[in-house]
Scaffold this active site. Sequence first.
Site, short mmCIF file in Angstrom:
data_model
loop_
_atom_site.label_atom_id
_atom_site.label_comp_id
_atom_site.label_asym_id
_atom_site.label_seq_id
_atom_site.Cartn_x
_atom_site.Cartn_y
_atom_site.Cartn_z
N SER A 99 0.83 -1.20 0.00
CA SER A 99 0.00 0.00 0.00
C SER A 99 0.87 1.26 0.00
O SER A 99 1.67 1.44 -0.90
CB SER A 99 -0.97 -0.06 1.19
OG SER A 99 -1.99 0.90 1.07
N ASP B 264 -9.20 -5.17 -5.52
CA ASP B 264 -8.75 -4.14 -4.57
C ASP B 264 -9.47 -2.84 -4.87
O ASP B 264 -9.31 -2.26 -5.95
CB ASP B 264 -7.24 -3.96 -4.70
CG ASP B 264 -6.64 -3.11 -3.59
OD1 ASP B 264 -7.39 -2.37 -2.92
OD2 ASP B 264 -5.41 -3.17 -3.41
N HIS C 63 -7.32 -5.68 -1.08
CA HIS C 63 -6.22 -5.01 -0.39
C HIS C 63 -5.67 -5.87 0.75
O HIS C 63 -4.46 -5.88 1.00
CB HIS C 63 -6.69 -3.65 0.14
CG HIS C 63 -5.59 -2.65 0.30
ND1 HIS C 63 -4.81 -2.22 -0.76
CD2 HIS C 63 -5.12 -2.00 1.40
CE1 HIS C 63 -3.93 -1.34 -0.33
NE2 HIS C 63 -4.08 -1.20 0.98
#
Length: 303
Positions: A174, A220, A252
């Site tokens: 991320s 995601d 995610h």
Amino acid sequence: MPFAMRKSLIALVSAAAVGAGALTITTGAEAAPVAIVPAIVPAAVPVHGADPTDANLRQPLGDLAYSKVTVADSQTPGFGAATIYYPDDTTRGTYGGVAVVPGYTSPQSAVAWLGPRLASRGFVVITIATNSVYDQPTARGRQLLSALDYLTASSPAAVRQRLDPNRLAVMGHSMGGGGALHAVSQRTTIKAAVPLAPYNLDKTWQQVKTPTMLIGGSADRVTTVAAHARPFYRSMTGARERALVNVQGADHGTFVRENATIGKYTTAWLKRFVDEDTRYDQFLCPAPTGDGLAEYTASCPNI
């Protein structure tokens, strides 16, 4: 240093020898023994592990036993607490190093699965906590560089004696993935980068020259491939070797736990560009189809 000179046996140090209370050394789980099969690779680069197959790349652990060292926040310069995973075997030459940082508001444990996976395949891995869980990608990138510097210069002797300081890589999830991009934009000597579900508001990375594999997920909705990984990939015109992997059905959260597909491509990329092990080209180029992927795009200059 010639490969033959890097094969001397090295004694393990105890936790007490490197500072009581600051470091803890434990033995990690061992994978089932796998026979080592010689392969043709450049003479100066050590061979770590059996000939790769799809099946063994998908396993959580490779063929090397490993140990780990935990490092207190008070002992780390420029980043938070850390854990170092390293192969026990000292007979195969030195190993490349990988620094890994988690994403926004995430603890170090969010990237912990990569430590055993990569250490058991011939890497020294440092997973780090950030100075603040709210650190942005640029700060996370700086902390990755600090972690590499710590790994090569100040980590316990048992770690440094196994590490080749000239073969280093960065990873992150991320905002940590965005941090990995920042790190390689600042230090072009890094051999490889693997941003996972990367996030960064900066979409232009022409200055990146490091071989970089961006891995995203088709499900995601936090860091969509369309808004992040794909624009990053397209902008990286300075990176001769680059790839974009879109894992079918991955969201995610998929990236914070063991995943066979993500693990396979991460391992193959690092083995190819950190270890210069051409046995792994078969998994990277030409672009694979199927294999649980929604998309695979690559520059494919490496073969």
